[in-house]
Write a protein that holds these residues in place. Structure first.
Motif, short mmCIF file in Angstrom:
data_model
loop_
_atom_site.label_atom_id
_atom_site.label_comp_id
_atom_site.label_asym_id
_atom_site.label_seq_id
_atom_site.Cartn_x
_atom_site.Cartn_y
_atom_site.Cartn_z
N GLU A 90 -4.66 -13.05 -5.84
CA GLU A 90 -5.67 -12.06 -5.20
C GLU A 90 -5.20 -11.25 -4.96
O GLU A 90 -4.22 -10.52 -4.22
CB GLU A 90 -7.01 -12.73 -4.52
N LEU A 91 -5.69 -9.51 -5.22
CA LEU A 91 -5.32 -7.69 -4.95
C LEU A 91 -6.19 -7.39 -4.39
O LEU A 91 -7.73 -7.22 -5.86
CB LEU A 91 -4.26 -7.40 -5.92
N PHE A 92 -6.56 -6.48 -3.83
CA PHE A 92 -8.06 -5.75 -3.27
C PHE A 92 -9.03 -6.34 -3.58
O PHE A 92 -10.96 -5.96 -4.33
CB PHE A 92 -8.46 -4.38 -4.80
N GLY A 93 -8.82 -7.77 -3.01
CA GLY A 93 -10.33 -8.22 -2.88
C GLY A 93 -10.73 -9.15 -4.14
O GLY A 93 -11.82 -9.64 -4.69
N GLU A 94 -9.88 -8.84 -5.55
CA GLU A 94 -10.55 -9.45 -6.48
C GLU A 94 -9.10 -10.33 -6.66
O GLU A 94 -8.47 -10.37 -7.23
CB GLU A 94 -10.38 -7.81 -7.72
N PRO A 129 0.65 -1.33 0.14
CA PRO A 129 -0.17 -0.08 0.10
C PRO A 129 0.63 1.57 0.31
O PRO A 129 0.32 2.42 -0.06
CB PRO A 129 -1.29 -0.12 1.55
N SER A 130 2.29 1.12 0.05
CA SER A 130 3.27 2.73 -0.27
C SER A 130 3.81 2.94 -1.16
O SER A 130 3.97 3.63 -1.64
CB SER A 130 4.30 2.26 0.82
N LYS A 131 3.10 1.71 -1.94
CA LYS A 131 3.78 2.16 -3.88
C LYS A 131 2.06 1.99 -4.32
O LYS A 131 1.28 2.05 -3.28
CB LYS A 131 4.31 0.37 -4.35
N ALA A 132 2.50 3.44 -5.19
CA ALA A 132 1.50 4.04 -6.63
C ALA A 132 0.36 2.57 -6.60
O ALA A 132 -0.89 2.60 -6.50
CB ALA A 132 2.03 4.26 -6.84
N GLY A 133 1.25 1.55 -7.25
CA GLY A 133 0.43 0.32 -8.20
C GLY A 133 -0.34 -0.07 -6.62
O GLY A 133 -1.37 -1.51 -6.63
N GLY A 134 -0.64 0.21 -5.45
CA GLY A 134 -0.81 -0.68 -4.75
C GLY A 134 -2.33 0.41 -3.46
O GLY A 134 -3.43 0.26 -3.39
N SER A 135 -1.90 1.98 -3.56
CA SER A 135 -2.64 2.04 -3.02
C SER A 135 -3.95 3.66 -4.06
O SER A 135 -4.99 3.51 -3.92
CB SER A 135 -2.12 3.96 -2.37
N VAL A 136 -3.16 3.70 -5.16
CA VAL A 136 -4.32 4.52 -6.18
C VAL A 136 -5.03 3.10 -6.47
O VAL A 136 -6.49 3.33 -6.80
CB VAL A 136 -3.35 4.71 -7.81
N PRO A 137 -5.43 1.87 -7.13
CA PRO A 137 -6.09 1.45 -6.99
C PRO A 137 -7.35 0.91 -6.13
O PRO A 137 -8.16 1.20 -6.36
CB PRO A 137 -5.55 -0.33 -7.54
N GLU A 138 -6.47 0.98 -4.80
CA GLU A 138 -8.03 1.09 -3.92
C GLU A 138 -8.08 1.73 -3.63
O GLU A 138 -9.85 1.74 -3.28
CB GLU A 138 -6.48 0.70 -2.17
N GLY A 139 -8.02 3.66 -3.70
CA GLY A 139 -8.53 4.59 -4.12
C GLY A 139 -10.03 4.03 -5.30
O GLY A 139 -10.73 5.29 -4.68
#
Length: 137
Positions: free
Chosen positions: A51-55, A24-34
């Motif tokens: 699985e990422l972000f529940g998908e 979540p500290s990387k843009a590739g983790g925080s941006v999709p979640e947002g």
């Protein structure tokens, strides 16, 4: 005339995120979640995750069985042309290279395939600036 980035994002519902991250500290983790919190359907593309972000995560864009509106790229610019070719192959409507990512070759591939193209912009910033939200399905 090319559509503005906020128009492209507003027109998208399903976003494949190439380079989606568990961190979540990387843009590739925080941006999709947002984006997901704003109502977008996020499909993570990461060969090292199930699985990422529940998908469900996919190894490649070519493995995604659904229609993709926008391919959001969190990979180095040198990877962008290959991702653009995959995006064209699956019939994505738009290719978006995140902040600090630029590729003339990816632009040519995307435009030749009739896709909208954005580079060096952050989907999260654009979504926030233009207050883009999707109604819950």
């Amino acid at each position: 005339m090319a559509r503005a980035s906020h128009e492209i994002l507003s027109g998208a519902t399903t976003i494949a995120v190439v380079g989606a991250s568990r961190d979540p500290s990387k843009a590739g983790g925080s941006v999709p979640e947002g984006l997901q919190r704003r109502g977008f359907r996020i499909i993570p593309v990461n060969p090292f995750a199930d699985e990422l972000f529940g998908e469900k995560a996919y190894r490649s864009l070519l493995d995604v069985p659904e229609k993709i509106d926008l391919v959001d790229v969190f990979r180095p610019a040198k990877d962008a042309p290959a991702i653009a070719r995959d995006a064209a192959a699956i019939g994505a409507r738009a290719l978006w290279l995140q902040l600090d990512i630029r590729s003339d070759e990816a632009r040519r591939i995307a435009e030749a395939a009739g896709m909208d193209y954005v580079e060096d912009e952050c989907t999260a910033v654009v979504a926030s600036l233009y207050r883009i939200r999707k109604p819950a399905a």
